[in-house]
Design a protein around this motif. Sequence first.
Motif, PDB file in Angstrom:
ATOM      1  N   ASP A  65       0.807  -0.986  -0.166  1.00 16.18           N
ATOM      2  CA  ASP A  65       0.015   0.037  -0.072  1.00 16.18           C
ATOM      3  C   ASP A  65       0.760   1.112  -0.056  1.00 16.18           C
ATOM      4  O   ASP A  65       0.517   2.358  -0.542  1.00 16.18           O
ATOM      5  CB  ASP A  65      -0.966  -0.050   1.037  1.00 16.18           C
ATOM      6  N   ILE A  66       1.959   1.110   0.964  1.00 18.35           N
ATOM      7  CA  ILE A  66       2.824   2.293   0.938  1.00 18.35           C
ATOM      8  C   ILE A  66       3.636   2.569  -0.595  1.00 18.35           C
ATOM      9  O   ILE A  66       3.762   3.650  -1.058  1.00 18.35           O
ATOM     10  CB  ILE A  66       3.771   2.068   2.030  1.00 18.35           C
ATOM     11  N   GLN A  67       3.876   1.342  -1.095  1.00 16.91           N
ATOM     12  CA  GLN A  67       4.835   1.453  -2.394  1.00 16.91           C
ATOM     13  C   GLN A  67       3.923   1.909  -3.411  1.00 16.91           C
ATOM     14  O   GLN A  67       4.226   2.816  -4.250  1.00 16.91           O
ATOM     15  CB  GLN A  67       5.206   0.161  -2.804  1.00 16.91           C
ATOM     16  N   ARG A  68       2.548   1.575  -3.350  1.00 16.65           N
ATOM     17  CA  ARG A  68       1.592   2.039  -4.462  1.00 16.65           C
ATOM     18  C   ARG A  68       1.398   3.530  -4.181  1.00 16.65           C
ATOM     19  O   ARG A  68       1.447   4.193  -5.042  1.00 16.65           O
ATOM     20  CB  ARG A  68       0.358   1.386  -4.209  1.00 16.65           C
ATOM     21  N   PHE A  69       1.290   3.990  -3.088  1.00 12.65           N
ATOM     22  CA  PHE A  69       1.075   5.444  -2.470  1.00 12.65           C
ATOM     23  C   PHE A  69       2.031   6.439  -2.680  1.00 12.65           C
ATOM     24  O   PHE A  69       1.955   7.492  -3.431  1.00 12.65           O
ATOM     25  CB  PHE A  69       0.779   5.577  -0.866  1.00 12.65           C
ATOM     26  N   LEU A  70       3.229   5.943  -2.872  1.00 14.97           N
ATOM     27  CA  LEU A  70       4.617   6.741  -3.100  1.00 14.97           C
ATOM     28  C   LEU A  70       5.015   6.506  -4.470  1.00 14.97           C
ATOM     29  O   LEU A  70       6.158   7.228  -4.929  1.00 14.97           O
ATOM     30  CB  LEU A  70       5.509   6.538  -2.309  1.00 14.97           C
ATOM     31  N   GLY A  71       4.258   5.957  -5.304  1.00 12.32           N
ATOM     32  CA  GLY A  71       4.421   5.851  -6.796  1.00 12.32           C
ATOM     33  C   GLY A  71       5.612   4.821  -6.858  1.00 12.32           C
ATOM     34  O   GLY A  71       6.372   5.074  -8.051  1.00 12.32           O
ATOM     35  N   VAL A  72       5.876   4.098  -6.194  1.00 17.62           N
ATOM     36  CA  VAL A  72       7.355   3.111  -6.255  1.00 17.62           C
ATOM     37  C   VAL A  72       6.835   1.775  -6.984  1.00 17.62           C
ATOM     38  O   VAL A  72       7.537   1.466  -8.195  1.00 17.62           O
ATOM     39  CB  VAL A  72       7.846   2.763  -4.879  1.00 17.62           C
ATOM     40  N   ALA A 122       5.773  -0.553  -9.865  1.00 12.33           N
ATOM     41  CA  ALA A 122       6.093  -0.315 -11.322  1.00 12.33           C
ATOM     42  C   ALA A 122       4.457  -0.149 -11.874  1.00 12.33           C
ATOM     43  O   ALA A 122       4.703   0.471 -12.858  1.00 12.33           O
ATOM     44  CB  ALA A 122       6.660  -1.687 -11.602  1.00 12.33           C
ATOM     45  N   ASP A 123       3.613  -0.694 -11.495  1.00  7.29           N
ATOM     46  CA  ASP A 123       2.191  -0.831 -12.344  1.00  7.29           C
ATOM     47  C   ASP A 123       1.266   0.203 -11.638  1.00  7.29           C
ATOM     48  O   ASP A 123       0.136   0.317 -12.142  1.00  7.29           O
ATOM     49  CB  ASP A 123       1.438  -2.032 -12.216  1.00  7.29           C
ATOM     50  N   THR A 124       1.912   1.122 -10.987  1.00  8.69           N
ATOM     51  CA  THR A 124       0.945   2.159 -10.354  1.00  8.69           C
ATOM     52  C   THR A 124       0.382   3.332 -11.168  1.00  8.69           C
ATOM     53  O   THR A 124       1.388   3.544 -12.107  1.00  8.69           O
ATOM     54  CB  THR A 124       1.575   2.776  -8.951  1.00  8.69           C
ATOM     55  N   LYS A 125      -0.526   3.712 -11.208  1.00 11.18           N
ATOM     56  CA  LYS A 125      -1.045   4.754 -12.256  1.00 11.18           C
ATOM     57  C   LYS A 125      -1.645   6.002 -11.361  1.00 11.18           C
ATOM     58  O   LYS A 125      -2.723   6.561 -11.789  1.00 11.18           O
ATOM     59  CB  LYS A 125      -2.040   4.069 -13.022  1.00 11.18           C
ATOM     60  N   ILE A 126      -1.350   6.067  -9.994  1.00 11.92           N
ATOM     61  CA  ILE A 126      -2.021   6.870  -9.095  1.00 11.92           C
ATOM     62  C   ILE A 126      -1.656   8.510  -9.423  1.00 11.92           C
ATOM     63  O   ILE A 126      -2.760   9.281  -9.284  1.00 11.92           O
ATOM     64  CB  ILE A 126      -1.461   6.802  -7.686  1.00 11.92           C
ATOM     65  N   GLY A 127      -0.954   8.699 -10.508  1.00 10.50           N
ATOM     66  CA  GLY A 127      -0.584   9.896 -10.679  1.00 10.50           C
ATOM     67  C   GLY A 127      -1.201  10.088 -12.105  1.00 10.50           C
ATOM     68  O   GLY A 127      -1.627  11.165 -12.378  1.00 10.50           O
ATOM     69  N   THR A 128      -0.770   9.302 -13.048  1.00  7.54           N
ATOM     70  CA  THR A 128      -1.258   9.544 -14.360  1.00  7.54           C
ATOM     71  C   THR A 128      -2.877   9.694 -14.786  1.00  7.54           C
ATOM     72  O   THR A 128      -3.410  10.356 -15.567  1.00  7.54           O
ATOM     73  CB  THR A 128      -0.700   8.389 -15.419  1.00  7.54           C
ATOM     74  N   ASP A 129      -3.607   8.873 -13.905  1.00  6.67           N
ATOM     75  CA  ASP A 129      -4.981   9.081 -13.851  1.00  6.67           C
ATOM     76  C   ASP A 129      -5.709  10.278 -13.483  1.00  6.67           C
ATOM     77  O   ASP A 129      -6.593  10.737 -13.647  1.00  6.67           O
ATOM     78  CB  ASP A 129      -5.582   7.886 -13.115  1.00  6.67           C
ATOM     79  N   LEU A 130      -4.676  11.088 -12.688  1.00  3.96           N
ATOM     80  CA  LEU A 130      -4.952  12.547 -12.319  1.00  3.96           C
ATOM     81  C   LEU A 130      -4.510  13.540 -13.252  1.00  3.96           C
ATOM     82  O   LEU A 130      -4.656  14.824 -12.869  1.00  3.96           O
ATOM     83  CB  LEU A 130      -4.626  12.779 -10.790  1.00  3.96           C
ATOM     84  N   GLY A 131      -3.513  13.077 -14.223  1.00  4.93           N
ATOM     85  CA  GLY A 131      -2.945  14.148 -15.003  1.00  4.93           C
ATOM     86  C   GLY A 131      -1.625  14.586 -14.308  1.00  4.93           C
ATOM     87  O   GLY A 131      -1.054  15.784 -14.532  1.00  4.93           O
ATOM     88  N   LEU A 132      -1.139  13.822 -13.180  1.00  7.23           N
ATOM     89  CA  LEU A 132       0.140  14.185 -12.510  1.00  7.23           C
ATOM     90  C   LEU A 132       1.161  13.092 -12.740  1.00  7.23           C
ATOM     91  O   LEU A 132       0.937  12.036 -13.420  1.00  7.23           O
ATOM     92  CB  LEU A 132      -0.145  14.334 -11.113  1.00  7.23           C
ATOM     93  N   GLU A 133       2.425  13.447 -12.092  1.00 13.22           N
ATOM     94  CA  GLU A 133       3.402  12.274 -12.033  1.00 13.22           C
ATOM     95  C   GLU A 133       3.093  11.355 -10.821  1.00 13.22           C
ATOM     96  O   GLU A 133       2.250  11.571  -9.942  1.00 13.22           O
ATOM     97  CB  GLU A 133       4.818  13.080 -11.709  1.00 13.22           C
ATOM     98  N   ASN A 134       3.523  10.043 -11.203  1.00 17.59           N
ATOM     99  CA  ASN A 134       3.286   8.980 -10.001  1.00 17.59           C
ATOM    100  C   ASN A 134       3.636   9.248  -8.764  1.00 17.59           C
ATOM    101  O   ASN A 134       3.164   8.599  -7.955  1.00 17.59           O
ATOM    102  CB  ASN A 134       3.610   7.648 -10.928  1.00 17.59           C
ATOM    103  N   ASP A 135       4.586  10.024  -8.590  1.00 15.25           N
ATOM    104  CA  ASP A 135       5.628  10.380  -7.257  1.00 15.25           C
ATOM    105  C   ASP A 135       4.845  11.765  -6.860  1.00 15.25           C
ATOM    106  O   ASP A 135       5.232  12.009  -5.739  1.00 15.25           O
ATOM    107  CB  ASP A 135       6.817  10.364  -7.441  1.00 15.25           C
ATOM    108  N   TRP A 136       3.841  12.159  -7.181  1.00 18.53           N
ATOM    109  CA  TRP A 136       3.079  13.352  -6.905  1.00 18.53           C
ATOM    110  C   TRP A 136       2.804  13.267  -5.248  1.00 18.53           C
ATOM    111  O   TRP A 136       3.238  14.488  -4.604  1.00 18.53           O
ATOM    112  CB  TRP A 136       1.782  13.688  -7.519  1.00 18.53           C
ATOM    113  N   ALA A 137       2.490  12.343  -4.669  1.00 17.70           N
ATOM    114  CA  ALA A 137       2.270  12.349  -3.247  1.00 17.70           C
ATOM    115  C   ALA A 137       3.664  12.554  -2.591  1.00 17.70           C
ATOM    116  O   ALA A 137       3.420  13.201  -1.409  1.00 17.70           O
ATOM    117  CB  ALA A 137       1.873  11.032  -2.817  1.00 17.70           C
ATOM    118  N   VAL A 138       4.760  11.909  -3.092  1.00 18.00           N
ATOM    119  CA  VAL A 138       6.099  12.163  -2.341  1.00 18.00           C
ATOM    120  C   VAL A 138       6.256  13.612  -2.418  1.00 18.00           C
ATOM    121  O   VAL A 138       7.037  14.300  -1.440  1.00 18.00           O
ATOM    122  CB  VAL A 138       6.918  11.467  -3.093  1.00 18.00           C
ATOM    123  N   LYS A 139       6.006  14.118  -3.481  1.00 20.18           N
ATOM    124  CA  LYS A 139       6.490  15.709  -3.628  1.00 20.18           C
ATOM    125  C   LYS A 139       5.358  16.722  -2.691  1.00 20.18           C
ATOM    126  O   LYS A 139       5.768  17.358  -2.057  1.00 20.18           O
ATOM    127  CB  LYS A 139       5.884  15.978  -5.091  1.00 20.18           C
TER     128      LYS A 139
END
Length: 341
Positions: A271-278, A280-297
């Motif tokens: 869950d943490i790996q997904r949340f922080l964009g680590v 590999a298959d995560t799309k938590i950023g691209t689906d928002l129009g952001l980078e996948n590590d946006w939460a880290v930022k």
Amino acid sequence: MAKRILTALIGAAVMGLGAQAASATTLGDVKAKGFLQCGVNTGLTGFASPDASGNWSGFDVDYCKAIAAAIFGDATKVKYTPTSAKDRFPALQSGEVDVLARNTTWTINRDTALGFNFRPVNYYDGQGFMVRKSLNVKSALELSGAAVCVQTGTTTELNLADYFKANNLQYNPVVFEKLEEVNAAYDAGRCDVYTTDQSGLYSLRLTLAAPDDHMILPEIISKEPLGPAVRQGDDQWFDIVSWVHYALINAEDFGITQANVEEMKKSPNPDIQRFLGVEADTKIGTDLGLENDWAVKVIKGVGNYGEIFDRNIGSGSPLKIERGLNALWSKGGIQYAPPVR
């Protein structure tokens, strides 16, 4: 019949295309400008106030910074528009600001008639009363006949009238348009009572000539869910503003802080790996129009929700407001975020 169906389908398709075109408007405009234009209070200690050099700080200001960090990877790419209770809504409606982060209550009228979208609630508040200790008043039910300072154009004004009517109490409203005018009138003794959101009372008490001469009564007479607002019709922007808050809550829930966010990337927790964009298959950023590590930022820029709360209005600030309802759901409060998956 077939012609009517075809016409309806074409109309629906056109509406769909229109919605898609609108969905990227605000994010695209913000990126093109190179900064976020954020509507904030004109000056409320702990929530939004500038220093002598014009540098803004506060709970709401940190939300502006968090949104900027999610988009640009830089929490400083924000310009602030100070707004009064009266001009905050026109500023958002007109596009003068991209988001309103100004201790504003979510109500049905504002959510519908004004054309805004509210969500999420970043501070659960309620209206209270402040009085001089010399009045020897211990409860709001003892305020019949009092002169009450209140700011016009707010939910506070209506709540005040409702409370006194419901309890068969008389009062003399002393009404001002600008917050600074209300503060000055109360401090000068032009009214016996000051009413606004309780969080605001804690902030305003610190600005009085003799803060220790005043007390906040125990009654909370309303529900005041505060949070950022955006214009309707731009779902992508609505999602970005919403999920920035949820990221702050999830970060605190996971124990991720401004200091340890890089180290937490190594966590074996999926869950943490997904949340922080680590992952590999995560799309938590691209689906928002952001980078996948946006939460880290975001976390690097402002920390998690608890850090924002504590340094601005909580235990690490002069206000010393307890978390109360704003504690995490796992610690007796109601701050709860949907899962990132």
